[in-house]
Design an enzyme around this catalytic site. Structure first.
Site, PDB file in Angstrom:
ATOM      1  N   ARG A  32      -3.565  26.935  14.179  1.00  0.00           N
ATOM      2  CA  ARG A  32      -2.376  26.855  13.335  1.00  0.00           C
ATOM      3  C   ARG A  32      -1.824  25.443  13.210  1.00  0.00           C
ATOM      4  NH1 ARG A  32       2.856  30.577  14.375  1.00  0.00           N
ATOM      5  NH2 ARG A  32       1.260  32.194  14.291  1.00  0.00           N
ATOM      6  N   HIS A  78      -5.810  34.093   5.112  1.00  0.00           N
ATOM      7  CA  HIS A  78      -4.704  33.683   5.979  1.00  0.00           C
ATOM      8  C   HIS A  78      -3.616  34.753   5.992  1.00  0.00           C
ATOM      9  CE1 HIS A  78      -2.908  30.396   8.278  1.00  0.00           C
ATOM     10  NE2 HIS A  78      -1.747  30.612   7.660  1.00  0.00           N
ATOM     11  N   TYR A 122       6.768  29.669 -10.643  1.00  0.00           N
ATOM     12  CA  TYR A 122       7.071  28.703 -11.701  1.00  0.00           C
ATOM     13  C   TYR A 122       6.096  27.526 -11.732  1.00  0.00           C
ATOM     14  CZ  TYR A 122      11.536  31.168 -11.843  1.00  0.00           C
ATOM     15  OH  TYR A 122      12.506  32.131 -11.942  1.00  0.00           O
TER      16      TYR A 122
END
Length: 829
Positions: A32, A78, A122
């Site tokens: 990680r 993931h 967006y």
């Protein structure tokens, strides 16, 4: 139920927690938070790039919605929150964070001001061109693939990485017990370093630093401290100073402004501008008129507009020292190497990348060699088939189906299974003379290629040449100029006091109980001495007319001194009580201020003269008491056990010193008998004391016009000419100044050398003040006990004596004092 009970284990809590936490720690360290030393990527970054590559979301294709990529990454590789994935994706697209962008994004992807990016629905994204170099040859068995989280797909354990991404883009992260901070570097320089390391494996960090100058931040700036860079490259840990790029511009109207065009790496621009504006608003630095952020599409630009006569260099130095315009960057180059976190130096990181790249090129070469051999085998079969074409056709026509045809070809003409497959799949138009020529040409090319690939696998030198050639291609294609300048030394920042504070004349005052303040001349002029604000029972110890750029030294009974620049004293009206000195500089509860010395220039050729209760005297140059840090009390004199500082004065070394004791002894001697010593010295014996006696006053004699005034605990005051006290030498007992009485003898609570225009003040044990003009006290000899100024039975015993002097006089350090100046006081038992 019985089976469930049988499967229960009775284990200690610490063993269970320890086991679970160790698993969790191993996961976040390896999978990680820390980057891989080979491709420089954390797992989430690698999965994002690979998912976009698999989906064809590359630099040569149109942009796609970020949400689609995030969904693919979460669903396939993931299994974490979408916010974490999107944040990682956005960071890879931010030009102020990445030296070379790995993702190109359309829409709002945040800003250097700390603004958040637009939601993923967006924005649109795709891989950048240089990202394809990280993924290049991934389909040629170059890197190991592992099952994804649900075993429905496979993902790469590492990317092939045609350039050393870890050093180029850097990395930052925090895991359990480990953190990493690897700065970005210039791609061309790092590639030159890799090539140097490959050509000369014995090269040192010093050799590498000839090509890798240091970090190269995307935001530019200036690095100071080559030694810090070298240490970091050698050990993996080091410290450098990074400052923004700023220039001083002169305007047409004669004023100046500071223009900042580059800021340190990972500094929030909006916060920096806000901080500078706070300096202006809170008047922490004098000279800033306005602060504007003029950043636009052409580049970063912060303008600090200065006042007309401001010291531009001084203000800039203040900004460097007190804001994020200059920061300290700490290297902590930790990366995952061989599945373990490791603190790595520059050579370690380069070697890890070179080793990885060799494995990738070897694997790619083996893949291409196998493919070439397989193809050559097919081509050889096709050429043989063309040479016996009629027989081949007859065999195929006589076959029942494709499988039978392949079997007949293998049995009749000794073709292999792959060759037979290629022959039966051969299209009729290929059976021409032209095609046989092409097959022969292809066969020759394949033979040449197989020879070349085999030689690469057989020769370490040729393998290195291939890697170096590819690295040079990357350097030519993506290399650019260095953005961050490197300076060898760390510049020491010096700030003139005039830059920090406005130049203003004030009255600085301190009371006996340690309350301090500075008062404007306007407030002082509007008041009178009786209106001075202080607590009941307190009295004014000293008040001086000073400038805000001056320093007030306060001395305590414990032999310490407090260094108080006048501008740090609280600005309080004359009629209001001051603030206790403990609010500015921490002092002990039983530590009391006994004297104050105003200083304009520490380089004056004057001394500080100290007198202690046990009769020690010391003389030290004033300049020895100048300091840069003043957040705590500092030793002014070394006191013996049980001793206290009684008085401190400024002297030029040409005066006489007069000491008086509680039992009424006085000693007058020239201060030339006291040799100058250092700050941490105890001095020499000034007066020889009887058992139980102690010094109550000690001060220089200004001139022969002065007389000696003495007050006793019984309320008596006496005055005598200086001639009554003959000049002697130090360390003597001195002369008695009070007539001995068998019953209730007088004891000296304070002695002072005064002028006729002065007024003395005596504080009683009942905290009442009795004042007596000096000219009203009758002159007498040293054998009298004077006359009573107050009745002890009415007002209690006398406790302290001090002078109230009218009219401005010269104070220590060359300052003009106000109407009050302490000249000597004592405290009776």
């Amino acid at each position: 139920m019985k089976n469930i009970v049988e499967n229960l284990h009775d284990l200690p809590l610490e063993e269970v927690i320890g086991d679970r936490f160790s698993r969790y720690s191993k996961y976040i360290i390896q999978d990680r938070a820390l980057p891989d030393a080979r491709d420089g990527l954390k797992p989430v970054q690698r999965r994002i790039l690979y998912a976009m590559y698999v989906e064809g979301n590359t630099a040569d294709k149109p942009y796609r919605k970020s949400a689609k990529t995030v969904g693919n990454v979460i669903g396939n590789f993931h299994p974490h929150g979408d916010v974490a994935v999107y944040d990682a994706m956005v960071r890879l697209s931010q030009e102020w964070k990445m030296r070379h962008l790995l993702i190109e994004m359309h829409g709002n992807n945040g800003s250097i001001d700390g603004d958040p990016p637009a939601a993923m629905r967006y924005t649109e994204a795709r891989l950048s061109q240089i990202s394809t170099e990280l993924l290049s040859d991934i389909d040629k068995d170059t890197v190991p693939f592992v099952p994804n989280f649900d075993d429905t797909d496979k993902e790469p354990a590492v990317l092939p990485a045609r350039f050393p991404n870890l050093l180029v883009n850097g990395s930052t992260g925090i895991s359990a017990g480990y953190a990493t901070d690897i700065p970005p570097h210039n791609l061309a320089e790092v590639i030159d370093g890799v090539i140097m390391r490959m050509e000369n494996p014995e090269c040192t960090v010093e050799d590498l630093m000839r090509v890798i100058k240091g970090p190269d931040f995307p935001t530019g700036g200036i690095i100071q401290g080559i030694d810090g860079i070298k240490k970091a490259y050698e050990t993996g840990k080091g410290k450098i100073v990074v400052r923004g790029k700023a220039e001083i511009e002169r305007l047409r109207n004669g004023r100046e402004q500071i223009v900042i065009t580059e800021i340190p790496f990972e500094v929030n621009k909006a916060q920096l501008v806000k901080k500078i504006d706070e300096f202006r608003y809170e008047k922490k630095v004098d000279g800033i008129a306005d602060v504007r952020d003029e950043t636009d599409r052409t580049g970063l630009r912060i303008v600090v507009e200065l006042k007309r006569d401001a010291d531009a260099e001084g203000v800039l130095n203040y900004l460097y020292k007190n804001s994020d315009l200059q920061i300290t960057y700490n290297f902590n180059m930790v990366a995952i190497h061989n599945r373990r976190p490791k603190l790595m130096g520059l050579t370690d990181l380069l070697d890890a990348y070179i080793e990885h790249r060799k494995e990738v090129v070897e694997n790619r070469t083996r893949h291409e060699l196998k493919k070439a051999r397989d193809r050559k085998h097919i081509v050889e079969g096709l050429m043989k088939a063309v040479s016996i074409l009629d027989d081949v056709i007859r065999a195929i026509r006589a076959s029942k189906d494709k499988k039978d045809a392949k079997t007949r070809l293998m049995e009749a003409f000794s073709f292999t299974e792959p060759q037979s497959e290629a022959i039966v799949n051969l299209q009729l138009y290929r059976l021409t003379n032209t095609d046989i020529t092409q097959l022969r040409k292809e066969d020759e090319e394949l033979a040449k290629k197989i020879k070349e690939l085999s030689s690469i696998l057989d020769s370490e030198k040729k393998l290195s040449k291939v890697i170096i050639k590819e690295l040079k291609e990357i350097r030519e294609k993506y290399g650019d100029e260095r953005r961050t300048a490197v300076e060898e030394e760390i510049e020491e920042i010096k700030i003139n006091l005039e830059v920090l504070v406005g130049n203003e004349d004030v009255i600085a005052s301190v009371t006996r109980e340690g309350y301090v303040k500075r008062t404007s001349l306007r407030s002082f002029a509007a008041s009178n001495l009786e209106d001075f604000g202080m607590k009941e029972g307190d009295h004014l110890l000293s008040a001086f007319e000073m400038n805000t750029t001056d320093v007030l030294l306060l001395f305590t009974n414990k032999g310490n001194y407090l260094y108080c620049p006048v501008h740090i004293l609280p600005d309080i009206r004359w009629k209001e009580p001051g603030q206790h000195i403990a609010n500015l500089i921490p002092v002990e509860r039983d530590e009391a201020v006994i004297g104050a010395v105003p200083v304009k220039d520490f380089n004056q050729p004057v001394y500080l003269l100290f007198v202690t209760k046990k009769g020690m005297v010391k003389k030290t140059w004033l300049k020895n008491y100048q300091v840069n840090r003043y957040s705590k009390p500092m030793a002014a004199i070394l006191l013996k056990e049980g001793d206290e500082l009684a008085a401190v004065h400024v002297t030029d070394g040409t005066k006489e010193l007069f000491l008086s004791t509680y039992f009424g002894y006085g000693l007058r001697f020239h201060e030339s008998e006291i040799n100058p010593t250092g700050v941490r010295s105890a001095g020499v014996k000034g007066i020889n004391l009887k058992n139980g006696d102690f010094v109550v006053s000690g001060h220089p004699i200004e001139d022969e016009r002065q007389t000696i005034v003495l007050a006793t605990q019984r309320g008596a005051v006496k005055r005598m000419p200086l001639s009554e006290m003959e000049t002697s030498s130090r360390a003597k007992r001195g002369l008695i100044m009070l007539r001995e009485l068998k019953k209730n003898p007088h004891r000296n609570i304070g002695t002072a050398a005064v002028y006729d225009t002065d007024t003395i003040a005596v504080r009683t044990e009942k905290n009442e003040k009795v004042t007596v003009p000096v000219k009203e006290i009758r002159l007498g000899d040293r054998y009298s006990n004077g006359s009573f100024a107050f009745a002890a039975e009415d007002k209690g015993y006398g406790k302290q004596l001090w002078i109230e002097r009218n009219g401005p006089v010269k104070a220590g350090g060359g300052q003009r004092a106000s109407d009050l100046e302490n000249q000597g006081e004592g405290e009776g038992r």
